[in-house]
Motif scaffolding. Structure first.
Motif, PDB file in Angstrom:
ATOM      1  N   ALA A 156       0.856  -1.198   0.000  1.00 11.59           N
ATOM      2  CA  ALA A 156       0.000   0.000   0.000  1.00 11.59           C
ATOM      3  C   ALA A 156       0.885   1.238   0.000  1.00 11.59           C
ATOM      4  CB  ALA A 156      -0.897  -0.007   1.235  1.00 11.59           C
ATOM      5  N   GLY A 157       0.259   2.371  -0.333  1.00 11.85           N
ATOM      6  CA  GLY A 157       0.939   3.656  -0.242  1.00 11.85           C
ATOM      7  C   GLY A 157       2.099   3.805  -1.210  1.00 11.85           C
ATOM      8  N   LEU A 158       2.037   3.150  -2.364  1.00 10.66           N
ATOM      9  CA  LEU A 158       3.163   3.228  -3.306  1.00 10.66           C
ATOM     10  C   LEU A 158       3.133   4.567  -4.046  1.00 10.66           C
ATOM     11  CD1 LEU A 158       3.135  -0.375  -4.832  1.00 10.66           C
ATOM     12  CD2 LEU A 158       4.508   0.513  -2.938  1.00 10.66           C
ATOM     13  N   ALA A 159       4.271   5.225  -4.069  1.00 12.66           N
ATOM     14  CA  ALA A 159       4.387   6.507  -4.765  1.00 12.66           C
ATOM     15  C   ALA A 159       4.403   6.252  -6.273  1.00 12.66           C
ATOM     16  CB  ALA A 159       5.670   7.192  -4.332  1.00 12.66           C
ATOM     17  N   PRO A 160       4.050   7.263  -7.075  1.00 16.63           N
ATOM     18  CA  PRO A 160       4.093   7.069  -8.526  1.00 16.63           C
ATOM     19  C   PRO A 160       5.490   6.638  -8.975  1.00 16.63           C
ATOM     20  CG  PRO A 160       2.947   9.099  -7.999  1.00 16.63           C
ATOM     21  CD  PRO A 160       3.524   8.594  -6.708  1.00 16.63           C
ATOM     22  N   GLY A 161       5.535   5.696  -9.897  1.00 16.37           N
ATOM     23  CA  GLY A 161       6.831   5.218 -10.396  1.00 16.37           C
ATOM     24  C   GLY A 161       6.686   3.854 -11.034  1.00 16.37           C
ATOM     25  N   SER A 162       7.796   3.385 -11.596  1.00 15.10           N
ATOM     26  CA  SER A 162       7.816   2.046 -12.195  1.00 15.10           C
ATOM     27  C   SER A 162       8.490   1.101 -11.225  1.00 15.10           C
ATOM     28  CB  SER A 162       8.601   2.072 -13.505  1.00 15.10           C
ATOM     29  OG  SER A 162       7.913   2.853 -14.424  1.00 15.10           O
ATOM     30  N   TYR A 163       7.840   0.006 -10.960  1.00 17.08           N
ATOM     31  CA  TYR A 163       8.322  -0.925  -9.939  1.00 17.08           C
ATOM     32  C   TYR A 163       8.592  -2.292 -10.538  1.00 17.08           C
ATOM     33  CZ  TYR A 163       6.641   2.408  -6.435  1.00 17.08           C
ATOM     34  OH  TYR A 163       6.441   3.508  -5.675  1.00 17.08           O
ATOM     35  N   GLU A 164       9.359  -3.058  -9.784  1.00 18.46           N
ATOM     36  CA  GLU A 164       9.620  -4.443 -10.146  1.00 18.46           C
ATOM     37  C   GLU A 164       9.384  -5.290  -8.899  1.00 18.46           C
ATOM     38  OE1 GLU A 164      12.941  -6.433 -12.955  1.00 18.46           O
ATOM     39  OE2 GLU A 164      13.661  -5.243 -11.286  1.00 18.46           O
ATOM     40  N   LEU A 165       8.580  -6.308  -9.067  1.00 21.00           N
ATOM     41  CA  LEU A 165       8.269  -7.196  -7.948  1.00 21.00           C
ATOM     42  C   LEU A 165       8.789  -8.578  -8.306  1.00 21.00           C
ATOM     43  CD1 LEU A 165       6.659  -7.317  -5.250  1.00 21.00           C
ATOM     44  CD2 LEU A 165       4.679  -7.982  -6.604  1.00 21.00           C
ATOM     45  N   PHE A 166       9.560  -9.177  -7.425  1.00 14.91           N
ATOM     46  CA  PHE A 166      10.028 -10.526  -7.747  1.00 14.91           C
ATOM     47  C   PHE A 166       9.817 -11.475  -6.588  1.00 14.91           C
ATOM     48  CE2 PHE A 166      14.283  -9.614  -5.977  1.00 14.91           C
ATOM     49  CZ  PHE A 166      14.324  -8.243  -6.144  1.00 14.91           C
ATOM     50  N   ALA A 167       9.551 -12.712  -6.955  1.00 12.87           N
ATOM     51  CA  ALA A 167       9.237 -13.746  -5.966  1.00 12.87           C
ATOM     52  C   ALA A 167      10.326 -14.797  -6.001  1.00 12.87           C
ATOM     53  CB  ALA A 167       7.896 -14.386  -6.282  1.00 12.87           C
ATOM     54  N   ASN A 168      10.781 -15.204  -4.816  1.00 13.72           N
ATOM     55  CA  ASN A 168      11.767 -16.280  -4.703  1.00 13.72           C
ATOM     56  C   ASN A 168      11.208 -17.370  -3.818  1.00 13.72           C
ATOM     57  OD1 ASN A 168      13.579 -13.576  -4.883  1.00 13.72           O
ATOM     58  ND2 ASN A 168      14.533 -15.292  -5.921  1.00 13.72           N
ATOM     59  N   CYS A 169      11.556 -18.580  -4.153  1.00  7.42           N
ATOM     60  CA  CYS A 169      11.078 -19.709  -3.362  1.00  7.42           C
ATOM     61  C   CYS A 169      12.011 -20.884  -3.646  1.00  7.42           C
ATOM     62  CB  CYS A 169       9.644 -20.047  -3.783  1.00  7.42           C
ATOM     63  SG  CYS A 169       8.916 -21.348  -2.819  1.00  7.42           S
ATOM     64  N   ASP A 170      12.438 -21.564  -2.588  1.00  9.16           N
ATOM     65  CA  ASP A 170      13.326 -22.712  -2.781  1.00  9.16           C
ATOM     66  C   ASP A 170      12.700 -23.685  -3.763  1.00  9.16           C
ATOM     67  OD1 ASP A 170      15.271 -21.813  -1.142  1.00  9.16           O
ATOM     68  OD2 ASP A 170      14.529 -22.844   0.638  1.00  9.16           O
ATOM     69  N   GLY A 171      13.512 -24.183  -4.682  1.00 10.69           N
ATOM     70  CA  GLY A 171      13.023 -25.160  -5.635  1.00 10.69           C
ATOM     71  C   GLY A 171      12.353 -24.548  -6.847  1.00 10.69           C
ATOM     72  N   HIS A 172      12.328 -23.225  -6.916  1.00 11.96           N
ATOM     73  CA  HIS A 172      11.671 -22.553  -8.037  1.00 11.96           C
ATOM     74  C   HIS A 172      12.557 -21.447  -8.585  1.00 11.96           C
ATOM     75  CE1 HIS A 172       8.365 -24.358  -5.776  1.00 11.96           C
ATOM     76  NE2 HIS A 172       7.743 -24.425  -6.923  1.00 11.96           N
ATOM     77  N   ARG A 173      12.368 -21.181  -9.857  1.00 10.69           N
ATOM     78  CA  ARG A 173      13.069 -20.056 -10.462  1.00 10.69           C
ATOM     79  C   ARG A 173      12.455 -18.756  -9.967  1.00 10.69           C
ATOM     80  NH1 ARG A 173      12.561 -21.202 -16.759  1.00 10.69           N
ATOM     81  NH2 ARG A 173      12.470 -23.458 -16.658  1.00 10.69           N
ATOM     82  N   GLU A 174      13.263 -17.704 -10.018  1.00  4.12           N
ATOM     83  CA  GLU A 174      12.732 -16.407  -9.613  1.00  4.12           C
ATOM     84  C   GLU A 174      11.667 -15.954 -10.623  1.00  4.12           C
ATOM     85  OE1 GLU A 174      15.290 -13.160  -7.820  1.00  4.12           O
ATOM     86  OE2 GLU A 174      15.008 -12.431  -9.858  1.00  4.12           O
ATOM     87  N   ALA A 175      10.557 -15.413 -10.111  1.00  2.00           N
ATOM     88  CA  ALA A 175       9.511 -14.866 -10.986  1.00  2.00           C
ATOM     89  C   ALA A 175       9.485 -13.354 -10.800  1.00  2.00           C
ATOM     90  CB  ALA A 175       8.158 -15.465 -10.621  1.00  2.00           C
TER      91      ALA A 175
END
Lengths: 535, 551
Positions: free
Chosen positions: B138-157
């Motif tokens: 929440a409360g994200l200021a205007p801009g371009s963001y990148e969200l990435f998910a990590n989990c053992d046994g999986h490639r980064e998304a």
């Protein structure tokens, strides 16, 4: 064509245009798009979490992004109802890092506020929720809120700052007590703020958590963040009483459950000082005497070190005759533990009265015997990673704590092994999802093979009781077979106003401060939450 | 004339239709314009259209977004009679809800989401998704963001998104795709697993506790050892090496293995068994394989271990120092050290090859921090190693911002160490509050270097210092924006400034951008590839920074 006909035709055209505008704005709304209703989501959480996302979810995102600024997106099968808002103080300033929790009988969903005070919580359903919020420097709040069925709803919260009162411990002459003089006691001292003076000592407990009673909280200097801890210690401050309401209040200094001193805090007061004599505290410590023997041979178990759990520990080692005497034991309930190379481990709760000696007599330990078990999900599949705890049935001649602070977990086949003794145990299993099971493992019976625990979803039993009248009472919930299933100290704390149980028949037993059974009431849990009124 | 002639039924019906349509038009227009429809209109339509919650949403849509007033809070209830519901007013900033799923649509266990602004390296927020796999921002200021998910046994998304002023709540989805899990087993020629033998080894010598063989995956066949490192193990190569000490055994691990390589793409690879930088064995691995087994006997492994001999002497009196504590470890391991004998001598055996950090102390005297390079199987005699009295050196960093987060101050000895296998390494300063810092340094000449929130460098001689703190005047630094595309190649990168002083050394094996800060001016970047050939780039670091792509 008459004028009326022309008018009706024109109306039809306008209506058609408005209709197109109408449906183009609402067709992402729930129900008619086939999304489950909030009510149906509430009853099938498992299906929700395991169901793959629909392929049209991405399309929904795109459409929402094209909507006007203030539009609210439709109810989402995964997100369900979302609540967003801000956490601010009374001056309207944003509070960053505030924890906001929504809790009902089924679950808790939470969020944390950002630097702008904004938070968002998802996964909610229509109905009543207990909303709580807390942040460093502010009194926590708890309110009941009713959510309707809209996909997005606002809940803004206002927190009031706590009143922090530095607390000093001084000697009879008013001089600051050197921290060294309180070593061994300091962690067991705490301050409780109440409206009226306490009428009696508190109920003894192993973990003397008192925040359910208090109008504030107590922060020991040693528990503060490192930098603050150094500053407070340098200023001779023993701790901080944080009041959640304006004085006047009564501040009581407790040594575990025992009242040591009390004073009234007046409005405008900036500091508290309590006169303490470390010798008085030492005089309230007790002693525990016992003898360890092998159950089969009656041979004394020599050289076994027995310790008390938590805080500054007391310990003693058994002599050649198996005798040991633990000195300087804190009053209240303490857990004794000892690890033996070939025998079952000693792990038992004892009640120590202030300044008293308790003789446990002969404790006979058997050789280690493996207690095997298996945890299954409700569908019969093995439950991996379930948390397993256990307690010996024989040790429960009084309502001792169920948690003996030892745990193991089930492997990928749902199996677990406990190095136990030749005793009967109540074994509890709990999955990460909160499903529970418990049962009796009769390890005293040589033919006993393994205990099978089948996890079941629990239902919430809300406890209704009079805080003041019940103070010092303990609720023990037993199964119809007499196995202890749960224990709750009736001190009014939020977490002590409920107990989660699998379906079944139970008996609610209430014990008074002296552990005398004062009431016993059967009840049944049948898959839905219920309210249990205690005397 | 009869004026009361009854009207035809069709006319009555038409008039009724006209009235109904007028009411419907009024209701819809009011709803679309954000006004409460006239009550009579609502009543008239109620029979035709059941009460619909969407009307509220529509009302909310038409209202301008305003900052919620703090007064409108705690006591008001969200759910009020239907016609008076509080409209949804989003808090300032944008809201993003991210849903994480694995490739079979399930909620992955132990996933972690990280949010950052695009083209930056600083993580703004980390969140563990809830039981439904949902993380909320929440409360994200205007801009371009990148969200990435990590989990053992999986490639980064990863997913990119943009927040503009007044963007409505966004729903993002991250799908984690399972990695190629390659179980690795190190065993002796008679089939006994190293991880089971380790207990016996540790009983023989506690130094065997750190005796780990790692697996390193590369697209090429390694023809030489990997670059040296001061870390416990080398984590070069493709993917991630998970050894048994890092985590509980995951359920996706093949039977018989407790360690594994987590790789992104299934492709033909070379997997090397390495003791730190030393390659002990290598194998070609096919994309269909799930386990790779290395046969490495104890004798072969122990033959790689080195021995170090040294005599600790007092630098002032040139006398041996009995009872001096000598510590030798990698940068991640600790230890209580061992003590010199009556002649100030010590012999340390069963040491892993590569770089280890050496220090000796006795009664407030010490060596400067040193790094020793041990060759596999070597017996290295360092001869005499002097220790000197240490002194406290205070430093004031002028111009240090009070909110500086990543500021580093180092001192590195300028006096050459007494043996070619030794190299001086940096001492780190301790903050004393504000812009003050303190070193505890053995007497001698040092280069001080500050970086991270303003840079400076200065040479000092501790014997010539007065009571006043040394003052470092911080100047604005510029960033080398390194875009590492090493793809597991293990490229050694060293950056030096105009004075020839080392600014940074990295072994780049990963693919991600990061920054190195230094004072603007001429620099030298040396890149050494897997073939051992070093390429030198002479660059000028401008005040606005420099983009550097590697290789």
């Amino acid at each position: 064509m008459t004028r009326l006909q022309i008018f009706v035709a024109l109306e039809s055209v306008v209506l058609l245009v408005l209709g197109v505008m109408w449906w183009s704005r609402v067709d992402v709304a729930p129900s008619e798009s086939g999304s489950p209703s909030p009510a149906s989501l509430a009853h099938s959480p498992a299906a929700e979490t395991s169901a793959p996302l629909r392929s049209d979810d991405a399309a929904q995102v795109d459409r929402r992004e094209l909507e006007p600024v203030t539009s609210a997106p439709a109810l989402d099968p995964v997100l369900s109802i979302c609540v967003a808002g801000t956490v601010r103080n009374e001056r309207g300033e944003a509070i960053a890092g505030a924890w906001v929790g929504f809790e009902n009988d089924e679950r808790t969903e939470s969020g944390r506020s950002t630097t702008s005070g904004a938070y968002v919580v998802s996964g909610l359903t229509r109905g009543a929720w207990d909303v709580s919020a807390s942040a460093e420097g502010y009194a926590p709040i708890e309110e009941r809120r009713e959510l309707d069925d809209r996909a997005w709803q606002s809940v803004d919260l206002v927190l009031r700052p706590w009143i922090a009162l530095p607390v000093r411990f001084v000697d009879r002459e008013g001089r600051a007590l050197a921290p060294e003089s309180l070593v061994g006691h300091m962690d067991e001292l705490q301050l409780l703020a109440t409206e009226q003076p306490l009428a009696a000592d508190l109920r003894p407990a192993e973990d003397q958590r008192i925040s359910g009673l208090s109008l504030g909280s107590w922060l020991r200097t040693s528990n503060a963040a490192r930098k603050k801890s150094k500053e407070l210690a340098a200023a001779g401050i023993a701790g901080e009483l944080r009041l959640y309401r304006e004085p006047p209040v009564v501040a009581t200094l407790l040594y575990r459950h025992l009242r040591i001193a009390e004073q009234r805090v007046e409005p405008g007061q900036h500091e508290l000082a309590f006169a303490l004599d470390p010798a008085d505290l030492a005089a309230k410590q007790g002693r525990v005497r016992l003898r360890l023997l092998d159950v089969a041979t009656s041979v004394p178990l020599a050289g076994v070190t027995i310790r008390t759990s938590g805080g500054p520990r007391s310990s003693a080692t058994t002599d050649e005759t198996g005798h040991a005497l633990l000195q300087d034991v804190h009053p209240g309930i303490v857990l004794l533990d000892a690890f033996l190379p070939e025998h079952e481990m000693l792990r038992m709760h004892v009640r120590v009265s202030a300044g008293d000696e308790i003789d446990l007599g002969e404790l006979r330990l058997s050789r280690q015997v493996q207690l095997k078990g298996r945890v299954l999900h409700a569908d019969g599949s093995p439950a991996r990673g379930a948390s397993i705890t256990w307690t010996a049935v024989e040790a429960r001649s009084w309502p001792a704590p169920l948690d003996t602070r030892i745990t193991t977990s089930s492997d990928r086949d749902g199996r677990f092994t406990i190095l136990a003794g030749r005793r009967r145990y109540v074994v509890f299993a709990r999955s990460a999802e909160g499903a529970r099971a418990f049962g009796l493992a009769d390890n005293a019976d040589p033919s006993f093979q393994e205990i099978v625990l089948r996890l079941a979803i629990t239902s919430r039993v809300r406890l209704s009781y009079d805080d003041r009248a019940s103070r010092g009472s303990l609720l023990v919930v037993e199964s119809a077979e007499g196995l202890p299933a749960a224990e709750v100290t009736l001190d009014g704390a939020r977490w002590n106003r409920r107990v989660d149980l699998p379906s079944g028949r139970y008996v609610a037993k209430v014990f008074d401060m002296a552990d005398v059974l004062v009431s016993s009431r059967p009840f049944e849990v049948a898959g839905s939450s219920l309210e249990l009124t205690l005397p | 004339m009869n004026t009361s002639t009854p009207r035809p039924k069709g006319v009555i019906a038409l008039r009724g239709l006209a009235v109904l349509q007028a009411l419907a038009i009024a209701w819809m227009a009011a709803a679309l314009l954000g006004q409460d429809p006239p009550k009579s209109t609502v009543d008239a339509l109620r029979s035709a259209r059941a009460e619909d919650d969407r009307s509220d949403d529509l009302l909310a849509k038409a209202k301008p977004m305003v900052e919620p007033a703090p007064e409108r809070a705690t006591t008001t209830k969200v759910s009020e009679p239907h016609s008076e519901r509080t409209p949804f007013v989003p808090p300032a900033g944008s809201i993003v809800l991210a849903i994480v799923r694995d490739d079979s649509g399930r909620v992955p266990r132990h996933a972690r989401l990280s949010l950052r602004l695009e083209n930056t390296t600083e993580i703004l927020e980390r969140q563990d998704p809830d039981a439904r796999g949902v993380a909320r921002f929440a409360g994200l200021a205007p801009g371009s963001y990148e969200l990435f998910a990590n989990c053992d046994g999986h490639r980064e998304a990863r997913v990119s998104f943009t927040c503009a002023e007044g963007t409505p709540p966004q729903r993002l989805e991250l799908r984690l795709v399972a990695s190629w899990i390659l179980g690795v087993r190190f065993e002796t020629s008679d089939g006994r697993a190293h991880h089971e033998l380790r207990k016996e080894w540790v009983k023989r010598d506690r130094r065997f506790f750190d005796l780990h063989v790692s697996a390193i995956a590369t697209r090429w066949e390694p023809e030489r050892d990997f670059p040296l490192s001061s870390l416990r193990d080398n984590f070069y190569g493709l993917g991630l090496w998970r050894n048994f000490s890092t985590m509980a055994r995951p359920e996706f691990l093949p039977e018989g293995c407790i360690e594994y390589l987590e790789l992104e793409e299934r492709e033909p690879l070379w997997v090397s068994a390495a003791l730190r930088h030393r390659v002990l064995a290598k194998q070609r691995v096919e994309p269909t394989q799930s386990v790779v087994v290395f046969k490495i006997d104890e004798a072969e492994l122990f033959a790689q271990l080195a021995t170090l001999r040294v005599r600790i002497v007092d630098a002032l009196r040139a006398q041996p120092v009995p009872g001096a504590r000598v510590e030798l470890s990698d940068q991640q391991s600790g230890g209580s050290g061992e003590v010199t004998d009556a002649e100030g001598r010590i012999e340390l055996r069963h040491l892993r090859p590569g770089w280890l950090v050496l220090s000796a102390t006795k009664d407030g005297a010490s060596t400067s921090d040193l790094r020793v390079q041990l060759e596999p199987g070597e017996i290295l005699d360092l001869g005499d190693l002097p220790i000197r009295a240490t002194q406290s050196v205070s430093v004031r960093c002028e111009g240090l911002p009070s909110d500086a987060k990543d500021f580093y101050l180092w001192a590195i000895a300028l006096d050459p160490p007494p043996h070619a296998a030794l190299k001086s390494i940096s001492h780190r300063a301790i903050s004393t509050g504000g812009d003050g810092f303190r070193f505890q340094l053995p007497e001698g000449r040092y280069a001080l270097r500050a970086t991270g929130a303003g840079g400076a460098s200065l040479e000092i001689d501790t014997r010539a210092l007065g009571a006043e703190p040394v003052v470092l005047r911080l100047a604005p630094e510029a960033a080398f924006r390194i875009d590492s595309r090493a793809k597991g190649e293990a490229i050694e990168m060293a950056i030096s400034d105009a004075s020839g002083r080392r600014v940074a050394r990295y072994v780049l094996s990963f693919d991600r951008p990061f920054e190195i800060w230094s004072l603007p001016g001429p620099h030298k970047i040396e890149l050494t590839g897997r073939d051992g050939v070093t390429v030198v780039r002479e660059v000028a670091l401008p005040p606005e920074g420099l983009n550097v792509q590697v290789p």
